[in-house]
Scaffold this active site. Structure first.
Site, PDB file in Angstrom:
ATOM      1  N   ASP A  73       1.188  -1.354  -0.115  1.00  0.00           N
ATOM      2  CA  ASP A  73       0.050  -0.292   0.106  1.00  0.00           C
ATOM      3  C   ASP A  73       0.881   1.253   0.195  1.00  0.00           C
ATOM      4  O   ASP A  73       1.907   1.329   0.259  1.00  0.00           O
ATOM      5  CB  ASP A  73      -1.112  -0.355   0.964  1.00  0.00           C
ATOM      6  CG  ASP A  73      -0.118  -0.368   2.405  1.00  0.00           C
ATOM      7  OD1 ASP A  73       0.584  -0.469   2.510  1.00  0.00           O
ATOM      8  OD2 ASP A  73      -1.118   0.577   3.712  1.00  0.00           O
ATOM      9  N   GLU A 138       0.831  -1.565   5.914  1.00  0.00           N
ATOM     10  CA  GLU A 138       1.135  -0.533   6.262  1.00  0.00           C
ATOM     11  C   GLU A 138       0.747   0.765   6.668  1.00  0.00           C
ATOM     12  O   GLU A 138       1.011   1.145   7.662  1.00  0.00           O
ATOM     13  CB  GLU A 138       2.813  -0.980   5.707  1.00  0.00           C
ATOM     14  CG  GLU A 138       3.628  -0.629   7.456  1.00  0.00           C
ATOM     15  CD  GLU A 138       4.499   0.730   7.466  1.00  0.00           C
ATOM     16  OE1 GLU A 138       4.758   1.191   8.016  1.00  0.00           O
ATOM     17  OE2 GLU A 138       4.041   1.672   6.385  1.00  0.00           O
TER      18      GLU A 138
END
Ligand SMILES: [Zn+2]
Length: 381
Positions: A73, A138
């Site tokens: 991400d 994350e």
């Protein structure tokens, strides 16, 4: 003849950047990586939790387990008009690739994949195991990502002995900094209760600003510790404070404040919390307080893994890395408590989370070589 432009690590980096995987989206990044690792002989396990995609891949059954960790991400682009190029269409210009995730951390993901492909082709019968723990959460709440995968692994007693987190750790040149720990982060949401009243009749009111000001002054001035060989001293910062109705003649009834501590291994959450409540109580503040622990500090004493990574960096880019614990938190915080030696090693972090995020393409190619050499030093027979 091959050129830098068709280097496999750069091609994979570009493929990943073309997927606008703003946290917690993954948009097929981990599928692409899973296919590559499966083709290289790894066993693949997908572990989706809620909207979050996770991947656990492993080659070999023995210990030690050397694991690469990372995230697919990215943070949002910010104002698109401030980008000189399309953030999700990676462009290479004068040796620099631009795009969201170029540094944090799609180039790191690509480098670990191509490093593993090359290593496994040369050493199919290596010592121990080579593994991957990748997530699409994350940059977000980090609840259903690495934390959950580590829980699954722990429950079945599958251990990670060594972990390389591919976060951008370098500052000025590739390999100049390896992180071997991170400070902890503890936040507090403080509400001070008073009694609202007319400014002219203070004896009928109880001003929460006056009540808490001396306590906040003491907290802000306090020396929490002196740090230690590997950690900066603990810091306390007030990030938000508000009270008052806006009217100039009203004593406010309530004050709200938020604060954060970045703390070293000299502290514990309990110790910090009791110090703060002791100070508030001593100043007779009437308050309620909510705590949020976003990460415990972790520290990996220099050992086999940091030694191998250091040697690989010295050999390939002729730099001697500094072992550091500075910066924000990372998913290493979930892996280190299982007993793994954790290092973070990746490209230069100067542009991460900014507009026009970029990476030097030479560094991406070199990072893959550094990873491959590190795996070799740890797992080649
Ligand atoms: Zn990152």
């Amino acid at each position: 003849m091959s050129t830098l432009a068709d280097d496999p690590t750069l091609l994979l980096t570009q493929d990943l950047i073309r997927r606008p995987s703003v946290s917690p989206e993954d948009l097929g990044c981990l599928q692409v990586i899973a296919q590559r690792l499966e083709a290289a002989g790894c066993r693949i396990e997908r572990m989706p939790f809620g909207p979050v995609e996770n991947l656990w891949a492993r080659h070999g059954t023995e210990r030690p387990v050397l694991c690469f960790a990372g995230h697919s991400d990215v943070v949002p682009t910010g104002p698109r008009e401030e980008w000189a190029t399309d953030p999700f269409d990676p462009v290479i210009k004068d040796g620099i690739m631009y795009g969201r995730g170029t540094a944090d951390m799609k180039s790191g993901l690509a480098a670990m994949v191509t490093a593993a492909e090359r290593f496994l082709a040369k050493h199919p019968d290596h010592k121990g195991s080579l593994a991957f723990l990748l997530t699409s959460d994350e940059e977000g709440p980090s609840v259903d990502g690495t934390r959950r995968v580590v829980e699954v692994l722990e429950a079945r007693n599958e251990k990670i002995d060594y972990c390389i987190v591919g976060e951008p750790s370098s500052t000025k040149e590739l390999g100049d900094v390896i992180k071997i720990g991170r400070r902890g982060s503890l936040s507090g949401k403080l509400t001070v209760h008073g009694v609202q009243g007319h400014i002219a009749y203070p004896h009928l009111a109880d001003n929460p600003v006056h009540a808490v000001a001396p306590a906040l002054a003491e907290l802000a001035a306090r020396t929490w510790d002196k740090g230690n060989d590997f950690f900066q001293p603990t810091t306390f910062q007030i990030s938000n404070i508000s009270a008052g109705t806006g009217a100039p003649n009203v004593i406010p009834g309530e004050l709200k404040a938020r604060f954060n501590l970045r703390f070293s291994t000299e502290q514990t959450v309990d110790k910090l919390q009791s110090t703060i409540t002791e100070i508030l109580n001593r100043h007779k503040v009437n308050y309620s307080l909510e705590w949020f622990v976003s990460g415990l500090p972790f520290f990996t004493a220099p050992g086999a893994l940091s030694k191998a990574a250091t040697q690989a960096i010295q050999e390939l880019v002729n730099v001697t890395p500094e072992l550091s614990t500075t910066g924000g938190t990372s998913d290493g915080r979930f892996i280190a408590p299982t007993g793994a030696q954790v290092v973070e090693l990746g490209v230069i972090n100067a542009t991460i989370h900014k507009v026009n995020e970029s990476v030097r393409i030479d560094d991406v190619v070199k990072l893959a070589e550094i990873y491959e050499r590190t795996i070799e030093l740890m797992l080649a027979k």
